[in-house]
Scaffold this motif. Structure first.
Motif, mmCIF file in Angstrom:
data_model
loop_
_atom_site.group_PDB
_atom_site.id
_atom_site.type_symbol
_atom_site.label_atom_id
_atom_site.label_comp_id
_atom_site.label_asym_id
_atom_site.label_seq_id
_atom_site.Cartn_x
_atom_site.Cartn_y
_atom_site.Cartn_z
ATOM 1 N N ARG A 35 0.806 -1.301 0.198
ATOM 2 C CA ARG A 35 0.111 -0.147 -0.111
ATOM 3 C C ARG A 35 0.979 1.327 -0.102
ATOM 4 N NH1 ARG A 35 -4.207 0.598 4.705
ATOM 5 N NH2 ARG A 35 -2.312 1.088 5.900
ATOM 6 N N ILE A 36 1.629 1.386 -1.056
ATOM 7 C CA ILE A 36 2.715 2.431 -1.197
ATOM 8 C C ILE A 36 2.325 3.797 -1.188
ATOM 9 C CG2 ILE A 36 4.682 3.226 -2.501
ATOM 10 C CD1 ILE A 36 4.920 0.199 -3.358
ATOM 11 N N GLN A 37 2.992 4.644 -0.311
ATOM 12 C CA GLN A 37 2.548 6.081 -0.359
ATOM 13 C C GLN A 37 3.594 6.822 -1.072
ATOM 14 O OE1 GLN A 37 1.349 7.475 3.594
ATOM 15 N NE2 GLN A 37 1.343 5.482 3.960
ATOM 16 N N GLY A 51 13.793 -6.936 -8.901
ATOM 17 C CA GLY A 51 12.584 -6.487 -9.473
ATOM 18 C C GLY A 51 11.463 -6.030 -8.672
ATOM 19 N N HIS A 52 11.475 -6.456 -7.485
ATOM 20 C CA HIS A 52 10.622 -5.687 -6.177
ATOM 21 C C HIS A 52 10.881 -4.340 -6.311
ATOM 22 C CE1 HIS A 52 9.728 -10.009 -5.002
ATOM 23 N NE2 HIS A 52 8.588 -9.526 -5.168
ATOM 24 N N ALA A 53 12.174 -4.104 -6.044
ATOM 25 C CA ALA A 53 12.455 -2.544 -5.809
ATOM 26 C C ALA A 53 12.294 -1.544 -7.024
ATOM 27 C CB ALA A 53 14.212 -2.754 -5.602
ATOM 28 N N ALA A 54 12.327 -1.995 -8.127
ATOM 29 C CA ALA A 54 12.199 -1.206 -9.118
ATOM 30 C C ALA A 54 10.552 -0.910 -9.345
ATOM 31 C CB ALA A 54 12.534 -1.915 -10.508
ATOM 32 N N ALA A 55 9.761 -1.928 -9.060
ATOM 33 C CA ALA A 55 8.199 -1.783 -8.999
ATOM 34 C C ALA A 55 8.046 -0.899 -7.882
ATOM 35 C CB ALA A 55 7.506 -3.097 -8.745
ATOM 36 N N ILE A 56 8.520 -1.062 -6.602
ATOM 37 C CA ILE A 56 8.253 0.013 -5.437
ATOM 38 C C ILE A 56 8.729 1.647 -6.034
ATOM 39 C CG2 ILE A 56 8.869 0.840 -3.232
ATOM 40 C CD1 ILE A 56 9.335 -2.040 -2.740
ATOM 41 N N LEU A 57 9.828 1.653 -6.659
ATOM 42 C CA LEU A 57 10.183 2.986 -6.960
ATOM 43 C C LEU A 57 9.469 3.801 -8.137
ATOM 44 C CD1 LEU A 57 14.407 2.453 -7.227
ATOM 45 C CD2 LEU A 57 13.192 3.943 -5.726
ATOM 46 N N LYS A 58 8.779 2.935 -8.819
ATOM 47 C CA LYS A 58 8.081 3.375 -9.840
ATOM 48 C C LYS A 58 6.635 4.106 -9.172
ATOM 49 C CE LYS A 58 8.416 0.248 -13.559
ATOM 50 N NZ LYS A 58 7.955 -0.979 -14.396
ATOM 51 N N ARG A 59 6.490 3.905 -7.777
ATOM 52 C CA ARG A 59 5.371 4.242 -7.081
ATOM 53 C C ARG A 59 5.683 5.462 -5.971
ATOM 54 N NH1 ARG A 59 4.431 -0.515 -8.939
ATOM 55 N NH2 ARG A 59 2.315 -1.024 -9.630
ATOM 56 N N GLY A 64 9.908 10.271 -1.682
ATOM 57 C CA GLY A 64 9.874 8.894 -1.121
ATOM 58 C C GLY A 64 11.572 8.136 -0.676
ATOM 59 N N ARG A 65 11.652 7.235 -0.177
ATOM 60 C CA ARG A 65 12.851 6.537 0.298
ATOM 61 C C ARG A 65 12.837 5.099 0.286
ATOM 62 N NH1 ARG A 65 14.103 10.856 -0.709
ATOM 63 N NH2 ARG A 65 15.241 12.598 0.364
ATOM 64 N N LEU A 66 13.650 4.500 -0.290
ATOM 65 C CA LEU A 66 13.603 2.964 -0.452
ATOM 66 C C LEU A 66 15.126 2.393 -0.013
ATOM 67 C CD1 LEU A 66 12.402 0.281 -1.208
ATOM 68 C CD2 LEU A 66 13.235 0.772 -3.513
ATOM 69 N N GLY A 67 15.233 1.802 0.947
ATOM 70 C CA GLY A 67 16.335 0.889 1.442
ATOM 71 C C GLY A 67 16.272 -0.171 0.569
ATOM 72 N N LEU A 68 17.653 -0.556 0.256
ATOM 73 C CA LEU A 68 17.997 -1.737 -0.803
ATOM 74 C C LEU A 68 19.114 -2.616 0.189
ATOM 75 C CD1 LEU A 68 18.253 -0.222 -4.057
ATOM 76 C CD2 LEU A 68 16.212 -1.232 -3.125
ATOM 77 N N ILE A 69 18.715 -3.788 0.662
ATOM 78 C CA ILE A 69 19.517 -4.562 1.658
ATOM 79 C C ILE A 69 20.095 -5.938 1.068
ATOM 80 C CG2 ILE A 69 19.661 -5.346 3.960
ATOM 81 C CD1 ILE A 69 18.003 -3.233 5.029
#
Length: 327
Positions: A35-37, A51-59, A64-69
């Motif tokens: 439920r991405i804001q 793959g999941h990271a790219a889909a999150i970044l599109k939204r 916004g911020r995204l941590g990649l671990i």
């Protein structure tokens, strides 16, 4: 979470899926569950191929911020190549179990809007013979998510007592012939012929197993068990789950995709236990804050449909569970 952008430090069974030629399993379901804001803070704790990271970044918007671990240096290298220039991303080489420390460093404890875990071995790990995860591709017997740390599978088999090898294969692989397999491994090392490659170990296990499951290599469960043991995968998951409630903001969500029954059982029980009130006599009008549930389960578990399994057979054992932090 911008503070870690400068830190450029650099999971074969048929049950997993991530890889350059595979669409991430349950992609739409995972993104919907988060439920991405647009200006929220999110973490992909198992980057894999991104793959999941790219889909999150599109939204995500610019705020916004995204941590990649990821524990795997190769995965971190891919993350650097794809996303190091994106100001919304920070990249960390390590375990998702370290998220609490990272959150404190960045001042986002209690402010994370969503965390995604896609557990298990990734397709590159399974498909590259040199990583030693797969009995389908003969290579050195390694199996470490991070080859720079810990002991290889070969070293573990050489030094681990017979009883512990049997216990690991029985508990983590749920293998009915665990004792036979452990005895065969012990006999081979006593004779100075302990396997050093995935193919040799798979052949030894196959010879020790008297009956085979239809459609499954007899070494599948044992390879899975050894991988889980040397990477301490279940303990990392327990550690992560123990702290996640304090990291999520109210309404923040945890989404977990599991492929192994033991992982899924841990996740299921955690979500269940933290979404119900402790045992109290009936009729109590006020419940102490410390005894109130911390989570709720907003949706039922999701499994891949027939079409997804047809396109990607590695998806067949996947299950997605989601939980949401209560105020």
């Amino acid at each position: 979470m911008n503070c870690l952008r400068s830190s450029k430090r650099f999971h074969y069974d048929a049950q997993n899926h991530r890889g350059p030629h595979h669409r991430p399993v349950l992609l739409e379901a995972a993104i919907d569950a988060l439920r991405i804001q647009a200006n929220g803070v999110y973490v992909d704790g198992t980057f894999g191929c991104g793959g999941h990271a790219a889909a999150i970044l599109k939204r995500l918007a610019t705020g916004g911020r995204l941590g990649l671990i990821d524990k795997d240096p190769s995965a971190i290298s891919r993350a650097q190549q794809k996303f190091a220039a994106d100001a919304r991303c920070f990249i960390h080489h390590g375990s998702y179990a370290e998220l609490g420390v990272l959150a404190d460093t960045c001042g986002v404890r209690g402010r994370i809007d969503g965390v995604l875990l896609d557990l298990g071995a990734s397709s590159p790990q399974l498909d590259e013979a040199r990583r030693g995860f797969s009995f389908l591709r003969d290579g050195p017997l390694d199996m470490r998510m991070d080859p720079s740390k810990g002991v290889s599978a070969a070293a573990w088999l050489a030094d681990t007592p017979l009883s512990e090898i049997e216990s690991v294969i029985r508990r983590y692989g749920e293998e009915r012939y665990a004792r036979r397999i452990a005895q065969a491994i012990d006999a081979s090392r006593q004779a100075g012929r302990l396997p050093q490659t995935t193919g040799a170990l798979a052949a030894l296990i196959a010879a020790a197993v008297p009956r085979r499951e239809v459609g499954k290599h007899p070494a599948t469960r044992s390879f899975q068990a050894i991988r889980i043991a040397i990477n301490d995968e279940l303990e990392e998951l327990r550690c992560f789950l123990a702290g996640i409630c304090d990291l999520l903001c109210p309404g923040g969500r945890l989404v977990v995709i599991s492929f192994h029954s033991l992982e899924d059982r841990l996740v299921k029980r955690f979500m269940r236990d933290h979404s119900r009130i402790g045992d109290l006599p009936p009729g109590i009008p006020i419940v102490a804050h410390s005894m109130r549930p911390r989570l709720r389960r907003p949706a039922k578990p999701v499994r891949p449909g027939a079409e997804e399994i047809r396109v990607n057979p590695r998806a067949r054992s996947a299950v997605l569970r989601v939980t949401e932090r209560l105020p």
